[in-house]
Design a protein around this motif. Structure first.
Motif, mmCIF file in Angstrom:
data_model
loop_
_atom_site.group_PDB
_atom_site.id
_atom_site.type_symbol
_atom_site.label_atom_id
_atom_site.label_comp_id
_atom_site.label_asym_id
_atom_site.label_seq_id
_atom_site.Cartn_x
_atom_site.Cartn_y
_atom_site.Cartn_z
ATOM 1 N N MET A 1 0.482 -1.135 -0.140
ATOM 2 C CA MET A 1 0.019 -0.192 0.260
ATOM 3 C C MET A 1 1.027 1.497 -0.299
ATOM 4 O O MET A 1 1.865 1.486 0.942
ATOM 5 N N SER A 2 0.157 1.969 -0.682
ATOM 6 C CA SER A 2 1.622 3.281 -0.585
ATOM 7 C C SER A 2 0.374 4.460 0.171
ATOM 8 O O SER A 2 -0.563 4.185 0.354
ATOM 9 N N ASN A 3 1.090 5.750 0.060
ATOM 10 C CA ASN A 3 0.069 6.725 0.029
ATOM 11 C C ASN A 3 -1.063 6.894 -0.965
ATOM 12 O O ASN A 3 -0.594 6.951 -1.550
ATOM 13 N N ILE A 4 -1.261 7.448 0.287
ATOM 14 C CA ILE A 4 -2.657 8.116 -0.482
ATOM 15 C C ILE A 4 -3.682 9.473 -0.235
ATOM 16 O O ILE A 4 -3.723 10.207 1.292
ATOM 17 N N ILE A 17 -3.322 9.387 3.857
ATOM 18 C CA ILE A 17 -3.416 8.232 4.387
ATOM 19 C C ILE A 17 -2.139 7.597 4.451
ATOM 20 O O ILE A 17 -1.793 7.450 2.998
ATOM 21 N N VAL A 18 -1.333 6.546 5.201
ATOM 22 C CA VAL A 18 -0.365 6.658 5.091
ATOM 23 C C VAL A 18 -0.158 5.290 6.013
ATOM 24 O O VAL A 18 -0.651 4.475 6.566
ATOM 25 N N TRP A 23 4.048 4.739 9.430
ATOM 26 C CA TRP A 23 3.397 5.614 10.324
ATOM 27 C C TRP A 23 4.474 5.226 11.346
ATOM 28 O O TRP A 23 4.968 6.340 12.493
ATOM 29 N N GLU A 24 4.602 4.512 12.203
ATOM 30 C CA GLU A 24 5.145 3.701 13.261
ATOM 31 C C GLU A 24 6.253 4.224 13.218
ATOM 32 O O GLU A 24 7.099 4.836 14.227
ATOM 33 N N LYS A 25 7.542 4.367 12.064
ATOM 34 C CA LYS A 25 8.722 4.750 11.947
ATOM 35 C C LYS A 25 8.800 6.926 11.701
ATOM 36 O O LYS A 25 9.554 6.817 12.313
ATOM 37 N N LEU A 26 7.836 7.112 11.277
ATOM 38 C CA LEU A 26 7.623 8.366 11.363
ATOM 39 C C LEU A 26 7.233 8.546 12.795
ATOM 40 O O LEU A 26 7.440 10.370 13.184
ATOM 41 N N LYS A 27 6.190 8.437 13.316
ATOM 42 C CA LYS A 27 5.656 8.764 14.690
ATOM 43 C C LYS A 27 7.099 8.652 15.083
ATOM 44 O O LYS A 27 6.671 10.057 16.400
#
Length: 61
Positions: A1-4, A17-18, A23-27
């Motif tokens: 799944m890619s970013n929406i 939407i990632v 998201w876990e990496k960026l958070k």
């Protein structure tokens, strides 16, 4: 799944939407308290330092 991407009626990006893995990496990178603590940057126990600072301002009249 890619970013929406979510766009408004003018074509501007309003959201994204990632995938959960990204998201876990960026958070973890979003907020790094040591970058924002100013004079308290070197303190090992920031919570204790903040409590001490608060005690300085609490006065009983």
């Amino acid at each position: 799944m890619s970013n929406i991407y979510i766009y408004d009626e003018h074509g501007r990006i309003k959201g994204v939407i990632v995938p959960p893995e990204l998201w876990e990496k960026l958070k973890g990178e979003l907020f790094e308290p040591s970058r924002y603590r100013g004079i308290y940057k070197g303190r090992k126990d920031l919570e204790r330092s903040l409590r001490e600072l608060r005690d300085e301002w609490e006065r009983v009249f």
